[in-house]
Design a protein around this motif. Structure first.
Motif, PDB file in Angstrom:
ATOM      1  N   GLU A  98     -13.305  -9.199   2.045  1.00  0.00           N
ATOM      2  CA  GLU A  98     -12.189  -9.011   1.128  1.00  0.00           C
ATOM      3  C   GLU A  98     -10.937  -8.416   1.776  1.00  0.00           C
ATOM      4  O   GLU A  98      -9.838  -8.577   1.237  1.00  0.00           O
ATOM      5  N   TYR A  99     -11.108  -7.743   2.911  1.00  0.00           N
ATOM      6  CA  TYR A  99      -9.972  -7.048   3.528  1.00  0.00           C
ATOM      7  C   TYR A  99      -9.843  -7.343   5.024  1.00  0.00           C
ATOM      8  O   TYR A  99      -9.249  -6.560   5.764  1.00  0.00           O
ATOM      9  N   ALA A 108      -2.704  -1.736   2.092  1.00  0.00           N
ATOM     10  CA  ALA A 108      -1.658  -2.726   1.819  1.00  0.00           C
ATOM     11  C   ALA A 108      -1.828  -3.371   0.443  1.00  0.00           C
ATOM     12  O   ALA A 108      -0.839  -3.720  -0.215  1.00  0.00           O
ATOM     13  N   ALA A 109      -3.079  -3.509  -0.002  1.00  0.00           N
ATOM     14  CA  ALA A 109      -3.346  -4.137  -1.299  1.00  0.00           C
ATOM     15  C   ALA A 109      -3.216  -3.154  -2.464  1.00  0.00           C
ATOM     16  O   ALA A 109      -3.321  -3.554  -3.625  1.00  0.00           O
ATOM     17  N   SER A 110      -2.967  -1.890  -2.142  1.00  0.00           N
ATOM     18  CA  SER A 110      -2.912  -0.842  -3.166  1.00  0.00           C
ATOM     19  C   SER A 110      -1.476  -0.401  -3.416  1.00  0.00           C
ATOM     20  O   SER A 110      -0.722  -0.182  -2.478  1.00  0.00           O
ATOM     21  N   ALA A 111      -1.133  -0.245  -4.683  1.00  0.00           N
ATOM     22  CA  ALA A 111       0.223   0.171  -5.042  1.00  0.00           C
ATOM     23  C   ALA A 111       0.499   1.617  -4.631  1.00  0.00           C
ATOM     24  O   ALA A 111       1.636   1.957  -4.299  1.00  0.00           O
ATOM     25  N   GLU A 117      -7.703   4.768  -3.774  1.00  0.00           N
ATOM     26  CA  GLU A 117      -8.942   5.496  -4.054  1.00  0.00           C
ATOM     27  C   GLU A 117      -9.835   4.703  -5.010  1.00  0.00           C
ATOM     28  O   GLU A 117     -11.057   4.673  -4.848  1.00  0.00           O
ATOM     29  N   GLN A 118      -9.220   4.035  -5.979  1.00  0.00           N
ATOM     30  CA  GLN A 118      -9.975   3.208  -6.914  1.00  0.00           C
ATOM     31  C   GLN A 118     -10.627   2.032  -6.177  1.00  0.00           C
ATOM     32  O   GLN A 118     -11.779   1.694  -6.433  1.00  0.00           O
ATOM     33  N   ARG A 119      -9.890   1.405  -5.269  1.00  0.00           N
ATOM     34  CA  ARG A 119     -10.455   0.294  -4.489  1.00  0.00           C
ATOM     35  C   ARG A 119     -11.618   0.776  -3.618  1.00  0.00           C
ATOM     36  O   ARG A 119     -12.622   0.078  -3.480  1.00  0.00           O
ATOM     37  N   LEU A 120     -11.475   1.951  -3.010  1.00  0.00           N
ATOM     38  CA  LEU A 120     -12.575   2.512  -2.213  1.00  0.00           C
ATOM     39  C   LEU A 120     -13.814   2.697  -3.074  1.00  0.00           C
ATOM     40  O   LEU A 120     -14.927   2.393  -2.650  1.00  0.00           O
ATOM     41  N   LEU A 142      -2.440   7.861   5.628  1.00  0.00           N
ATOM     42  CA  LEU A 142      -2.280   6.608   4.889  1.00  0.00           C
ATOM     43  C   LEU A 142      -1.176   6.664   3.842  1.00  0.00           C
ATOM     44  O   LEU A 142      -0.530   5.655   3.575  1.00  0.00           O
ATOM     45  N   PHE A 143      -0.975   7.857   3.273  1.00  0.00           N
ATOM     46  CA  PHE A 143       0.029   8.019   2.221  1.00  0.00           C
ATOM     47  C   PHE A 143       0.869   9.261   2.510  1.00  0.00           C
ATOM     48  O   PHE A 143       0.718  10.283   1.858  1.00  0.00           O
ATOM     49  N   PRO A 144       1.760   9.154   3.503  1.00  0.00           N
ATOM     50  CA  PRO A 144       2.570  10.325   3.912  1.00  0.00           C
ATOM     51  C   PRO A 144       3.565  10.762   2.841  1.00  0.00           C
ATOM     52  O   PRO A 144       3.924  10.048   1.982  1.00  0.00           O
TER      53      PRO A 144
END
Length: 144
Positions: A98-99, A108-111, A117-120, A142-144
């Motif tokens: 899938e990735y 990249a697929a997460s807004a 975290e939901q995808r994980l 990942l999210f600075p």
């Protein structure tokens, strides 16, 4: 109370755009997220990733269930060895399928961080504790 093991303790060093440490930390977080002693989880990580060199999703996916159970047994990670082996293989296959085998592609697929975290958490065997452990060290990168 269990000891907190960090990525640095496992000699995992994050760098921007470097996928390997993210995958290694995901595996370590996955193993530590279960109800098992942190030292045993760390040893399982060392056996799987360092000794057996299953340090990419592709290499991990090419293990058999029996090989993974044996690796977990070698590390004395025996309480959940069968289900953990099954879920590690499922994690590797899902990440590959899938990735394209990259944690960065989940980002990249997460807004945003919450969506990531939901995808994980959609990976079999990854619950809130594993997400918390993973994000504790990788979140700022990942999210600075």
């Amino acid at each position: 109370m269990s000891k907190t093991i960090t990525a640095q303790d496992l000699h995992i060093h994050f760098g921007h755009g470097d996928e390997t440490p993210l995958f290694k930390w995901l595996i370590a977080s996955f193993l530590m997220g279960k109800r098992i002693q942190a030292d045993i989880a760390a040893q399982a990580y060392r056996v799987i990733v360092e000794k057996r060199q299953r340090d990419t999703p592709r290499k991990l996916a090419n293990c058999s269930h029996r090989e993974l159970v044996a690796m977990l047994g070698e590390a004395h990670y025996v309480r959940y060895d069968e289900t953990t082996a099954k879920r590690l293989l499922a994690l590797a296959h899902k990440l590959n399928d899938e990735y394209a085998g990259k944690v960065g592609n989940i980002v990249a697929a997460s807004a945003d961080r919450q969506a990531f975290e939901q995808r994980l958490a959609e990976f079999d065997g990854i619950g809130p504790k594993t997400v918390e452990i993973f994000m504790r060290e990788a979140g700022a990168l990942l999210f600075p």
